[in-house]
Design a protein around this motif. Structure first.
Motif, PDB file in Angstrom:
ATOM      1  N   GLY A  37       6.764-100.269 -50.391  1.00  0.00           N
ATOM      2  CA  GLY A  37       7.811-101.038 -51.071  1.00  0.00           C
ATOM      3  C   GLY A  37       8.357-102.166 -50.232  1.00  0.00           C
ATOM      4  N   GLU A  38       7.448-102.846 -49.544  1.00  0.00           N
ATOM      5  CA  GLU A  38       7.819-103.879 -48.580  1.00  0.00           C
ATOM      6  C   GLU A  38       8.721-104.971 -49.161  1.00  0.00           C
ATOM      7  OE1 GLU A  38       4.585-104.471 -45.553  1.00  0.00           O
ATOM      8  OE2 GLU A  38       4.665-106.454 -46.490  1.00  0.00           O
ATOM      9  N   CYS A  39       8.485-105.378 -50.389  1.00  0.00           N
ATOM     10  CA  CYS A  39       9.245-106.502 -50.965  1.00  0.00           C
ATOM     11  C   CYS A  39      10.515-106.048 -51.667  1.00  0.00           C
ATOM     12  CB  CYS A  39       8.375-107.316 -51.907  1.00  0.00           C
ATOM     13  SG  CYS A  39       8.090-106.523 -53.508  1.00  0.00           S
ATOM     14  N   GLY A  40      10.787-104.748 -51.627  1.00  0.00           N
ATOM     15  CA  GLY A  40      12.019-104.269 -52.236  1.00  0.00           C
ATOM     16  C   GLY A  40      11.985-104.228 -53.753  1.00  0.00           C
ATOM     17  N   GLY A  41      10.789-104.289 -54.323  1.00  0.00           N
ATOM     18  CA  GLY A  41      10.670-104.178 -55.776  1.00  0.00           C
ATOM     19  C   GLY A  41      10.595-105.505 -56.488  1.00  0.00           C
ATOM     20  N   LEU A  59       7.957-107.392 -56.936  1.00  0.00           N
ATOM     21  CA  LEU A  59       6.616-107.694 -57.432  1.00  0.00           C
ATOM     22  C   LEU A  59       5.893-108.723 -56.581  1.00  0.00           C
ATOM     23  CD1 LEU A  59       6.246-108.057 -61.336  1.00  0.00           C
ATOM     24  CD2 LEU A  59       5.014-106.575 -59.760  1.00  0.00           C
ATOM     25  N   CYS A  86       4.514-107.649 -53.180  1.00  0.00           N
ATOM     26  CA  CYS A  86       3.822-107.085 -52.016  1.00  0.00           C
ATOM     27  C   CYS A  86       2.667-106.150 -52.394  1.00  0.00           C
ATOM     28  CB  CYS A  86       4.801-106.348 -51.115  1.00  0.00           C
ATOM     29  SG  CYS A  86       5.412-104.797 -51.803  1.00  0.00           S
ATOM     30  N   ALA A  87       2.794-105.459 -53.504  1.00  0.00           N
ATOM     31  CA  ALA A  87       1.781-104.495 -53.959  1.00  0.00           C
ATOM     32  C   ALA A  87       1.627-103.296 -53.027  1.00  0.00           C
ATOM     33  CB  ALA A  87       0.428-105.167 -54.206  1.00  0.00           C
ATOM     34  N   CYS A 126       3.397-100.773 -53.162  1.00  0.00           N
ATOM     35  CA  CYS A 126       3.935 -99.626 -53.914  1.00  0.00           C
ATOM     36  C   CYS A 126       2.917 -99.129 -54.933  1.00  0.00           C
ATOM     37  CB  CYS A 126       5.237-100.020 -54.610  1.00  0.00           C
ATOM     38  SG  CYS A 126       4.995-101.350 -55.815  1.00  0.00           S
ATOM     39  N   LEU A 159       2.102-100.830 -60.176  1.00  0.00           N
ATOM     40  CA  LEU A 159       2.997-101.024 -59.038  1.00  0.00           C
ATOM     41  C   LEU A 159       4.234-100.199 -59.348  1.00  0.00           C
ATOM     42  CD1 LEU A 159       2.456-104.826 -58.396  1.00  0.00           C
ATOM     43  CD2 LEU A 159       1.432-102.874 -57.217  1.00  0.00           C
ATOM     44  N   CYS A 187       7.158 -99.950 -58.314  1.00  0.00           N
ATOM     45  CA  CYS A 187       8.498-100.536 -58.431  1.00  0.00           C
ATOM     46  C   CYS A 187       8.784-100.972 -59.868  1.00  0.00           C
ATOM     47  CB  CYS A 187       8.689-101.704 -57.471  1.00  0.00           C
ATOM     48  SG  CYS A 187       7.621-103.127 -57.779  1.00  0.00           S
TER      49      CYS A 187
HETATM   50  S1  FES Z   1       7.644-102.984 -53.971  1.00  0.00           S
HETATM   51 FE1  FES Z   1       6.623-104.881 -53.715  1.00  0.00          FE
HETATM   52  S2  FES Z   1       5.423-105.038 -55.486  1.00  0.00           S
HETATM   53 FE2  FES Z   1       6.422-103.126 -55.745  1.00  0.00          FE
END
Ligand code: FES
Length: 104
Positions: free
Chosen positions: A37-41, A43, A45-46, A48, A84, A86
């Motif tokens: 969950g690198e980008c915090g949700g 969409l 980073c992928a 997740c 994904l 998130c």
């Molecule tokens: S947390 Fe980054 S795409 Fe789902």
């Protein structure tokens, strides 16, 4: 709702997840290995990526076009239930959901 993550080593992690929480947020809270969950949700980073197990895939639904394009970038093999996590929100109708964490 109850969620189970199946890990590549055959083990499982189960947890009760509050409605409205994303499956990525829930996985991070449960220290599920392989869901970052690198980008915090957002969409972007992928990290997740999970595969929704049958028979849940139809109920969860497929990705929209943008998520679909992001899924093409995942390192692990993409499967028919790939999402994904998130973008999947906990809700009562998904109680018992099973998510497969792909091999990194
Ligand atoms: S947390 Fe980054 S795409 Fe789902």
């Amino acid at each position: 709702m109850k969620v189970t993550w199946k890990l590549p080593d055959g083990s499982e992690i189960s947890a009760d997840v509050a409605e409205g929480l994303s499956m990525m947020e829930a996985a991070v809270a449960q220290n599920v290995p392989g869901v970052v969950g690198e980008c915090g949700g957002n969409l972007s980073c992928a990290t997740c990526h999970v595969q929704v197990a049958e028979p849940w895939a139809a109920r969860v639904g497929g990705p929209d076009d943008f998520e679909d394009a992001m899924l093409d970038t995942v390192e692990a093999a993409r499967g028919p239930g790939s999402r994904l996590s998130c973008q999947i929100r906990a809700s009562a109708d998904l109680d018992g959901l099973v998510l497969i964490v792909p091999e990194a």
